[in-house]
Design a protein around this motif. Sequence first.
Motif, PDB file in Angstrom:
ATOM      1  N   ALA A 178       0.850  -1.186   0.000  1.00 49.88           N
ATOM      2  CA  ALA A 178       0.000   0.000   0.000  1.00 49.88           C
ATOM      3  C   ALA A 178       0.888   1.239   0.000  1.00 49.88           C
ATOM      4  N   VAL A 179       0.670   2.105  -0.950  1.00 45.89           N
ATOM      5  CA  VAL A 179       1.458   3.322  -1.075  1.00 45.89           C
ATOM      6  C   VAL A 179       0.582   4.485  -0.647  1.00 45.89           C
ATOM      7  N   THR A 180       1.032   5.175   0.356  1.00 44.56           N
ATOM      8  CA  THR A 180       0.296   6.359   0.784  1.00 44.56           C
ATOM      9  C   THR A 180       1.020   7.575   0.248  1.00 44.56           C
ATOM     10  N   LYS A 181       0.280   8.433  -0.366  1.00 42.43           N
ATOM     11  CA  LYS A 181       0.875   9.641  -0.941  1.00 42.43           C
ATOM     12  C   LYS A 181       0.808  10.764   0.079  1.00 42.43           C
ATOM     13  N   LEU A 182       1.950  11.404   0.289  1.00 42.70           N
ATOM     14  CA  LEU A 182       1.996  12.541   1.192  1.00 42.70           C
ATOM     15  C   LEU A 182       1.658  13.804   0.419  1.00 42.70           C
ATOM     16  N   PRO A 183       0.793  14.616   0.947  1.00 40.67           N
ATOM     17  CA  PRO A 183       0.502  15.875   0.259  1.00 40.67           C
ATOM     18  C   PRO A 183       1.698  16.827   0.375  1.00 40.67           C
ATOM     19  N   ILE A 184       1.856  17.663  -0.629  1.00 39.70           N
ATOM     20  CA  ILE A 184       2.990  18.597  -0.652  1.00 39.70           C
ATOM     21  C   ILE A 184       2.928  19.551   0.537  1.00 39.70           C
ATOM     22  N   ARG A 185       1.741  19.823   1.039  1.00 41.64           N
ATOM     23  CA  ARG A 185       1.612  20.713   2.200  1.00 41.64           C
ATOM     24  C   ARG A 185       2.214  20.104   3.455  1.00 41.64           C
ATOM     25  N   ALA A 186       2.324  18.795   3.499  1.00 42.45           N
ATOM     26  CA  ALA A 186       2.938  18.136   4.655  1.00 42.45           C
ATOM     27  C   ALA A 186       4.457  18.114   4.535  1.00 42.45           C
ATOM     28  N   ILE A 187       4.977  18.123   3.331  1.00 43.06           N
ATOM     29  CA  ILE A 187       6.416  18.032   3.105  1.00 43.06           C
ATOM     30  C   ILE A 187       7.075  19.406   3.063  1.00 43.06           C
ATOM     31  N   LEU A 188       6.389  20.401   2.529  1.00 41.53           N
ATOM     32  CA  LEU A 188       6.978  21.719   2.304  1.00 41.53           C
ATOM     33  C   LEU A 188       7.558  22.375   3.553  1.00 41.53           C
ATOM     34  N   PRO A 189       6.883  22.387   4.700  1.00 47.22           N
ATOM     35  CA  PRO A 189       7.498  23.016   5.875  1.00 47.22           C
ATOM     36  C   PRO A 189       8.795  22.324   6.312  1.00 47.22           C
ATOM     37  N   TRP A 190       8.829  21.001   6.226  1.00 46.84           N
ATOM     38  CA  TRP A 190      10.047  20.275   6.605  1.00 46.84           C
ATOM     39  C   TRP A 190      11.166  20.536   5.610  1.00 46.84           C
ATOM     40  N   ALA A 191      10.840  20.605   4.340  1.00 46.97           N
ATOM     41  CA  ALA A 191      11.853  20.894   3.325  1.00 46.97           C
ATOM     42  C   ALA A 191      12.423  22.295   3.521  1.00 46.97           C
ATOM     43  N   ALA A 192      11.564  23.255   3.834  1.00 45.48           N
ATOM     44  CA  ALA A 192      12.031  24.623   4.074  1.00 45.48           C
ATOM     45  C   ALA A 192      12.902  24.675   5.333  1.00 45.48           C
ATOM     46  N   PHE A 193      12.507  23.967   6.378  1.00 47.54           N
ATOM     47  CA  PHE A 193      13.281  23.947   7.623  1.00 47.54           C
ATOM     48  C   PHE A 193      14.669  23.370   7.391  1.00 47.54           C
ATOM     49  N   PHE A 194      14.735  22.212   6.740  1.00 46.82           N
ATOM     50  CA  PHE A 194      16.039  21.590   6.514  1.00 46.82           C
ATOM     51  C   PHE A 194      16.870  22.381   5.509  1.00 46.82           C
ATOM     52  N   GLY A 195      16.236  23.017   4.542  1.00 44.81           N
ATOM     53  CA  GLY A 195      16.973  23.879   3.612  1.00 44.81           C
ATOM     54  C   GLY A 195      17.610  25.054   4.340  1.00 44.81           C
ATOM     55  N   LEU A 196      16.854  25.697   5.219  1.00 46.68           N
ATOM     56  CA  LEU A 196      17.387  26.811   6.005  1.00 46.68           C
ATOM     57  C   LEU A 196      18.488  26.343   6.949  1.00 46.68           C
ATOM     58  N   LEU A 197      18.289  25.185   7.548  1.00 43.59           N
ATOM     59  CA  LEU A 197      19.310  24.621   8.431  1.00 43.59           C
ATOM     60  C   LEU A 197      20.608  24.354   7.668  1.00 43.59           C
ATOM     61  N   MET A 198      20.509  23.846   6.462  1.00 45.13           N
ATOM     62  CA  MET A 198      21.699  23.583   5.653  1.00 45.13           C
ATOM     63  C   MET A 198      22.397  24.885   5.253  1.00 45.13           C
ATOM     64  N   LEU A 199      21.621  25.934   4.956  1.00 45.41           N
ATOM     65  CA  LEU A 199      22.239  27.219   4.628  1.00 45.41           C
ATOM     66  C   LEU A 199      22.981  27.805   5.823  1.00 45.41           C
ATOM     67  N   VAL A 200      22.404  27.695   7.005  1.00 43.70           N
ATOM     68  CA  VAL A 200      23.084  28.187   8.211  1.00 43.70           C
ATOM     69  C   VAL A 200      24.351  27.380   8.458  1.00 43.70           C
ATOM     70  N   LEU A 201      24.270  26.082   8.300  1.00 41.75           N
ATOM     71  CA  LEU A 201      25.441  25.227   8.476  1.00 41.75           C
ATOM     72  C   LEU A 201      26.525  25.569   7.451  1.00 41.75           C
ATOM     73  N   LEU A 202      26.115  25.795   6.210  1.00 40.46           N
ATOM     74  CA  LEU A 202      27.071  26.165   5.165  1.00 40.46           C
ATOM     75  C   LEU A 202      27.727  27.503   5.480  1.00 40.46           C
ATOM     76  N   TYR A 203      26.958  28.452   6.038  1.00 42.57           N
ATOM     77  CA  TYR A 203      27.544  29.730   6.430  1.00 42.57           C
ATOM     78  C   TYR A 203      28.612  29.524   7.499  1.00 42.57           C
ATOM     79  N   PHE A 204      28.288  28.767   8.544  1.00 37.41           N
ATOM     80  CA  PHE A 204      29.247  28.599   9.634  1.00 37.41           C
ATOM     81  C   PHE A 204      30.480  27.830   9.192  1.00 37.41           C
ATOM     82  N   VAL A 205      30.334  26.895   8.283  1.00 38.02           N
ATOM     83  CA  VAL A 205      31.502  26.159   7.805  1.00 38.02           C
ATOM     84  C   VAL A 205      32.287  26.991   6.808  1.00 38.02           C
TER      85      VAL A 205
END
Length: 73
Positions: free
Chosen positions: A15-42
């Motif tokens: 059984a494949v459950t499809k995740l709506p983009i509204r459920a993924i988008l906040p997490w993608a934005a959070f991890f994207g911002l986290l990676m940018l901050v990490l890239l800045y500090f490194v």
Amino acid sequence: MAHTSAAPAPLSSPAVTKLPIRAILPWAAFFGLLMLVLLYFVGAEQGATSLLSGAGVHEWVHDGRHLLGFPCH
């Protein structure tokens, strides 16, 4: 003696459950911002663009800086 072979049961697809983009988008934005901050500090937390005083951050990310190809001295 008659040999009969039973047909194998058809494989059911998992059984494949499809995740709506509204459920993924906040997490993608959070991890994207986290990676940018990490890239800045490194990559840039040193010298004129330094947000924190001292060389503590530089020393903590020194090896990662060289591993990623950022020059630092």
